[in-house]
Design a protein around this motif. Structure first.
Motif, short mmCIF file in Angstrom:
data_model
loop_
_atom_site.label_atom_id
_atom_site.label_comp_id
_atom_site.label_asym_id
_atom_site.label_seq_id
_atom_site.Cartn_x
_atom_site.Cartn_y
_atom_site.Cartn_z
N TRP A 1 4.56 3.14 7.80
CA TRP A 1 3.82 4.39 7.86
C TRP A 1 3.14 4.54 9.21
CZ3 TRP A 1 -1.58 5.33 7.91
CH2 TRP A 1 -1.97 6.63 7.60
N ASP B 1 3.62 -3.87 0.02
CA ASP B 1 2.75 -2.73 0.33
C ASP B 1 2.29 -2.76 1.78
OD1 ASP B 1 2.86 -1.57 -2.23
OD2 ASP B 1 1.28 -2.89 -2.96
N TRP B 2 2.06 -3.96 2.32
CA TRP B 2 1.68 -4.08 3.74
C TRP B 2 2.85 -3.64 4.62
CZ3 TRP B 2 -2.70 -4.41 6.26
CH2 TRP B 2 -2.68 -4.71 7.62
N PRO C 1 -4.62 6.04 9.85
CA PRO C 1 -5.50 5.82 8.70
C PRO C 1 -6.87 6.43 8.92
CG PRO C 1 -5.32 3.83 10.01
CD PRO C 1 -4.37 4.83 10.61
N ARG D 1 -5.25 1.83 0.12
CA ARG D 1 -4.34 2.94 -0.12
C ARG D 1 -5.14 3.99 -0.86
NH1 ARG D 1 0.46 0.69 -2.60
NH2 ARG D 1 -0.84 0.54 -4.44
N TYR E 1 2.89 0.06 4.64
CA TYR E 1 1.80 0.53 5.50
C TYR E 1 2.21 0.42 6.97
CZ TYR E 1 -2.63 0.38 8.07
OH TYR E 1 -3.63 0.59 8.98
N ASP F 1 -3.20 8.67 3.99
CA ASP F 1 -2.66 7.85 2.91
C ASP F 1 -3.37 6.50 2.81
OD1 ASP F 1 -0.86 9.88 2.47
OD2 ASP F 1 0.85 8.82 3.33
N TYR F 2 -4.00 6.07 3.92
CA TYR F 2 -4.66 4.77 3.97
C TYR F 2 -6.02 4.91 4.64
CZ TYR F 2 -0.01 3.03 2.92
OH TYR F 2 1.20 2.80 2.33
#
Length: 69
Positions: free
Chosen positions: A37, A30-31, A44, A15, A34, A3-4
């Motif tokens: 995640w 968004d961070w 990543p 992303r 992340y 996803d990253y």
């Protein structure tokens, strides 16, 4: 594909869904997503440097196909 994707520095990640750059800012939503995640086990994709392209040595499609006049 994850996803990253990592970048050359730890200042941001990408992303992969939309190629959005996400800055390393704890206040950035968004961070935070992340970071969650990652905490959930996400891994990543590694950083891949851009290809070293010589802009003065670019061939046209006709040259590649051998149909140049």
């Amino acid at each position: 594909m994850a996803d990253y994707r990592l970048t050359a520095t730890d200042a941001a990640v990408i992303r992969t869904e939309d190629n959005a750059g996400i800055p390393n800012d704890p206040a950035n939503r968004d961070w935070q997503t992340y970071q969650q995640w990652l905490a959930d086990g996400g891994v990543p994709d590694p950083y891949k440097p851009p290809l070293d392209v010589d802009p003065f040595n670019i061939r046209t499609a006709a040259q590649i196909l051998g149909v140049e006049n």
